[in-house]
Every structure is written in C-alpha cells, then in structure tokens.
Scaffold this active site. Structure first.
Site, short mmCIF file in Angstrom:
data_model
loop_
_atom_site.label_atom_id
_atom_site.label_comp_id
_atom_site.label_asym_id
_atom_site.label_seq_id
_atom_site.Cartn_x
_atom_site.Cartn_y
_atom_site.Cartn_z
N SER A 1 -26.35 -12.07 -36.73
CA SER A 1 -25.35 -11.16 -36.24
C SER A 1 -25.68 -10.66 -34.84
O SER A 1 -26.34 -11.38 -34.09
CB SER A 1 -25.19 -9.98 -37.21
OG SER A 1 -24.03 -9.28 -36.91
N ASP B 1 -35.34 -9.85 -32.90
CA ASP B 1 -35.54 -11.18 -32.34
C ASP B 1 -34.14 -11.71 -32.07
O ASP B 1 -33.32 -11.80 -32.99
CB ASP B 1 -36.24 -12.10 -33.35
CG ASP B 1 -37.73 -11.83 -33.48
OD1 ASP B 1 -38.19 -10.80 -32.96
OD2 ASP B 1 -38.41 -12.64 -34.14
N HIS C 1 -35.30 -3.10 -35.73
CA HIS C 1 -36.29 -2.06 -35.50
C HIS C 1 -35.80 -1.10 -34.42
O HIS C 1 -34.93 -1.45 -33.61
CB HIS C 1 -37.62 -2.69 -35.09
CG HIS C 1 -38.19 -3.61 -36.14
ND1 HIS C 1 -39.29 -3.28 -36.89
CD2 HIS C 1 -37.79 -4.84 -36.58
CE1 HIS C 1 -39.56 -4.27 -37.74
NE2 HIS C 1 -38.66 -5.22 -37.56
#
Length: 260
Positions: free
Chosen positions: A226, A86, A142
C-alpha cells in the site's frame, strides 16, 4: 479508452466479492503452499526475517512478518525525520494554499484526504511525501518522529490499487481509499501519517497503544502492499538534499530534518 479500461479493471479486482475471496485465501492454511514461491518471485530477504519460511502458516502471516531487531537501524538524532516504512519514495512536494497536491499528473485534495476541515489550515503551504509499498516490501509501519498522538481517525470504505497505474488511472485513490490517519504533535510542529489501504477493506491494523510515540516504534501494519502519505505543517520540514525520487528506502533511514 485506456483510462476507462484500467478503471474498470481495478474496480473488478477490488470489489467486495473478489477482495473477500483473496483475503480468505491469504489467511487460509492452504495458502502456505504458495509461501515459498511468493518469497522467490518477490525476492524477499529471508536473512532479516524473524522466522524461517516454513514457520509462516499462511500467506497473510508472511505479508505481515516481523524482522529481527537488528535488521533496521533507526536514526535517533533529535531533529531528523525517518522513513516509517520500507518503500519507494514516489513523490514529494508542496501543499498549495488551496490544499492541492500534484501526484503522477493528478491533483489530490489534502482536505479530502484528511476529511477534517478544522485540521486543514496547519498543513496548507506545508510539505507532502508519498511512500509506496509493493508486495515485496516489509509491511509494518513505524513512527517517523518522536511525539504525542493528538488524534487518530479512519475514513473511506473501499480500496483501489495505489501503485503507479492506480495513481495515474484510479479515481482519487489517495483521498478516497480506506485510510487510517494519525496526527502527531512533535517539538517542531504537527505531522500527519496517512496510511492508505490498497486492496482489502480494513487492510490496515493499528498496533500502537497509548499517546506517546518514539521514532522507529511500530504503529500499524498493512495486510498487503500500500502507501503512506506524510504531511508536514508549514515551515517545519526540510527534505534531505541527497534524496531524489523515485528512491528505495527502508524504515529508520533519514528522509529530512525539522527546521528550528
């Protein structure tokens, strides 16, 4: 003048002592008292969290929260590449023959980012994409593709901010910060997933075991906001034609396709 001031500021707020203090606080039981206010300030979507706010014993636990299984839909088409996080897609573009990429007016070296000259050649004239995570984002990473992990390595020792100001005024943040790099062999070519730390040394924790990766499978998590940099081998990737930067995106959403 402003550039020097900002560099001084980010160095002071990301030194060993200050980052250590912040890290200890985020992991301490007392930090649970700021969990509700943090969730409110950053407008966290509590409906998609696997747990309720009262179930997070520390601020760190909230940072690295997991989501309900149905919260993210993964595009499973064979030739698609999906977002690993995200985030906001801040930039996308070509990697030059000299290994340079231009981000927020600054030039970065892919060779320096990878720290491995032997792997560099395959990415020259390829494509890069930069995805920035703010403190409000879900922090788990992911896999953007199906494939086999051929190599994973760690570089860097210190981390400076990688938000817009950090990218503009920091000193080669994407190529110098603490980072964990995973190279994946797909049916179409190689993809490097560069996970760049942003505040704490060793702020990236890997969770994936084994060599096989399935698209959408968890690989790692950040202990704070990050950046992830995706690098694609020359000629294998075509960005989605509807994508314009900056763009908010979620795990599993299509960002492009592999070329046959």
């Amino acid at each position: 003048m402003i550039e020097s001031f900002y560099r001084l500021l980010i160095e002071l707020t990301n030194g060993r002592l200050t980052s250590g203090i912040l890290r200890r606080f985020a992991r301490s039981p007392v930090s649970r008292f700021v969990v509700p206010s943090f969730a409110k300030i950053y407008d966290l979507n509590q409906e998609e969290m696997e747990k309720g706010l009262s179930e997070y014993p520390t601020l760190h636990d909230l940072f690295v929260r997991t989501l309900k299984k149905e919260a993210r839909k993964i595009d499973k088409s064979n030739n698609t590449v999906v977002s690993p996080v995200d985030a906001v897609i801040e930039d996308v573009g070509p990697i030059t023959e000299t290994s340079d990429i231009l981000v927020k007016g600054k030039t970065y070296s892919i060779e320096e980012m990878l720290g491995n000259h032997n792997l560099l050649a395959k990415y020259l004239n390829g494509t890069y994409m930069i995805l920035y995570l703010s403190p409000s984002h879900y922090h788990r990473i992911h896999s953007p593709v199906n494939g086999i992990v051929t190599k994973q390595w760690t570089l860097g020792s210190k981390s400076y901010p990688v938000n817009k100001l950090g990218l503009k005024y920091g000193v080669r943040t994407l190529a110098k910060n603490f980072r964990v790099i995973t190279e994946v062999q797909t049916d179409f070519g190689h993809v490097a997933v560069v996970k760049v730390g942003a505040m704490f040394v060793n702020s990236i924790e890997t969770t994936h075991k084994g060599s096989e990766l399935e698209k959408g499978e968890e690989m790692a998590y950040f202990s704070f906001g990050s950046t992830v940099v995706l690098l694609f081998e020359k000629g294998i990737f075509q960005i989605d034609s509807t994508l314009q930067t900056p763009k908010e995106i979620k795990v599993g959403e299509k960002i492009g396709v592999f070329r046959n």
